[in-house]
Write an enzyme that holds these catalytic residues in place. Structure first.
Site, PDB file in Angstrom:
ATOM      1  N   THR A 192       0.687  -1.625  -0.018  1.00 46.51           N
ATOM      2  CA  THR A 192       0.209   0.077  -0.101  1.00 46.51           C
ATOM      3  C   THR A 192       0.915   1.097  -0.444  1.00 46.51           C
ATOM      4  OG1 THR A 192      -0.282  -0.287   2.626  1.00 46.51           O
ATOM      5  CG2 THR A 192      -2.431  -0.780   1.218  1.00 46.51           C
ATOM      6  N   ASP A 193       2.640   0.480   0.121  1.00 44.98           N
ATOM      7  CA  ASP A 193       2.794   2.021   0.165  1.00 44.98           C
ATOM      8  C   ASP A 193       3.058   3.200  -0.491  1.00 44.98           C
ATOM      9  OD1 ASP A 193       4.979   0.768  -0.280  1.00 44.98           O
ATOM     10  OD2 ASP A 193       6.773   1.395   1.155  1.00 44.98           O
ATOM     11  N   SER A 245      18.106  -3.961   4.116  1.00 42.14           N
ATOM     12  CA  SER A 245      18.996  -3.118   3.416  1.00 42.14           C
ATOM     13  C   SER A 245      18.047  -1.765   4.188  1.00 42.14           C
ATOM     14  CB  SER A 245      18.043  -3.487   1.641  1.00 42.14           C
ATOM     15  OG  SER A 245      16.492  -2.963   1.501  1.00 42.14           O
ATOM     16  N   GLU A 288      18.028   2.306  -2.095  1.00 38.72           N
ATOM     17  CA  GLU A 288      17.358   1.532  -2.597  1.00 38.72           C
ATOM     18  C   GLU A 288      16.667   1.371  -3.719  1.00 38.72           C
ATOM     19  OE1 GLU A 288      16.059  -1.054   0.550  1.00 38.72           O
ATOM     20  OE2 GLU A 288      15.684  -2.012  -0.900  1.00 38.72           O
ATOM     21  N   ASP A 334       9.964   0.711   5.094  1.00 34.63           N
ATOM     22  CA  ASP A 334      10.986   0.458   6.048  1.00 34.63           C
ATOM     23  C   ASP A 334      11.894   1.565   6.225  1.00 34.63           C
ATOM     24  OD1 ASP A 334       9.214  -1.903   4.352  1.00 34.63           O
ATOM     25  OD2 ASP A 334      11.240  -2.725   3.147  1.00 34.63           O
TER      26      ASP A 334
END
Ligand code: GLA
Length: 329
Positions: free
Chosen positions: A17-18, A105, A133, A145
């Site tokens: 969803t992000d 990560s 990333e 994250d």
């Protein structure tokens, strides 16, 4: 010497969803990455106890994809994004297993950025590390994250509105535990269908406008069955996150747990990112006394299941402590 620590995260609910500006509810955990350096010079030289290759990169580096894959490239991505004014020499240690969906990560990126002297606000640090990333892995990830790692609050999960990155800490109620159960399948998102799922969401948004505010009646009118099910996952998952936050806040753990299970089924059936191993762990846990809810956590395609349980209900997996965000020690 400077030591930076950045935590991993476990996502209680709200996956995939992000990157469409929806809602997520992760918590920073007590496992993470530490980077200890001696600042100076114009190169970044890092060794890791867990990795055979060492990092030795110039601080003026613009294309992270020009260096070899793996952890060296993540460090290169951070250097290219934050453009440190000075180099550093040091070591990396981690208590977070890589590739199991607990944000390893992101924790590495955030810890490296802080060790290299990044001094901006935590939310900006998260967005810089999200870009690092994306540039180093080629995976068009969202910012969940990195935000969980930089903004974690001890004892709390974080309700994040990914359209503004506004964060509301939600106290983890007493009388429950959050447990991560590894499936044994590690995954590399660069080789997964993550980018394809994100593309499907963009295509659905072409017809529906932002999925964040789309109605299910309109989703049902999409003629392409794949786009319809991908969009249905996102729209129903956003609703579940908000409902879960209310229930969790009031200690209604059984009802909150049921939403976790619904989230898993939606990720399995509509978003198609589960695996037989994840499904069988979730089904087994849902029949285990004292387990309120269980679901795959993170991107899927392997990795971990997260369970919400009564204290001591499970003897397997790792109990996760809701922890504070990244810091220079
Ligand atoms: C990965 C990405 C996140 C998010 C999750 C799925 O962890 O890095 O941005 O999209 O997958 O919710």
């Amino acid at each position: 010497m400077r030591t930076a620590f950045a935590p991993g995260r476990v996502n209680l609910i709200g996956d995939h969803t992000d990157y469409t500006g929806g809602y997520v509810l992760p918590m920073a955990i007590d496992l993470g990455v530490s980077v200890t350096v001696d600042p100076g010079g114009d190169r970044v030289v890092l060794k890791s106890a867990n990795e055979p290759d060492a990092v030795d990169l110039p601080i003026r580096l613009s294309d992270p994809r020009s260096v070899e894959k793996g952890w060296v490239r993540y460090v290169a991505g951070v250097i290219a994004e934050i453009r440190p004014v000075s180099g550093a020499t040091g070591t990396v240690t981690s208590t977070l297993p890589p590739g199991i969906g607990l944000g390893s990560s992101a924790a590495l990126e955030v810890a490296v950025a802080l060790a290299l002297g990044y001094a901006g606000p935590p939310a900006d640090l998260a967005v810089a590390c999200q870009r690092a990333e994306q540039r180093s892995s080629g995976v068009p990830c969202g910012a969940m994250d990195q935000l969980a790692s930089t903004m974690g609050v001890a004892g709390h999960a974080l309700l994040i509105d990914c359209s503004s990155n506004e964060i509301k800490p939600i106290a983890v109620p007493s009388g429950c535990e959050v447990v991560a159960i590894p499936s044994g399948e590690t995954r590399n998102l660069a080789g997964s269908a993550y980018a394809e799922r994100r593309h499907s969401c963009q295509q659905a948004e072409y017809f529906l406008g932002p999925l964040r505010s789309a109605a299910l009646v309109d989703v049902a009118k999409l003629t392409d069955p794949i786009l319809r099910s991908r969009a249905r996952h996102v729209v129903t998952e956003n609703r579940r996150v908000l409902d879960f936050a209310q229930l969790f806040r009031h200690g209604k753990l059984a009802e909150a747990g049921q939403l976790m299970y619904e989230s898993h089924r939606s990720l399995r059936d509509d978003f198609n990112v589960s695996t037989p191993a994840l499904d069988s762990i979730v089904e087994r846990l849902m029949k285990t006394p004292g387990v309120y809810g269980a679901r795959l956590t993170g991107a899927g395609f392997g990795g971990c299941v997260v369970a919400l349980t009564a204290p001591g209900a499970l003897s397997e997996g790792w109990k996760m402590e809701p922890s504070g965000g990244a810091r220079v020690q």
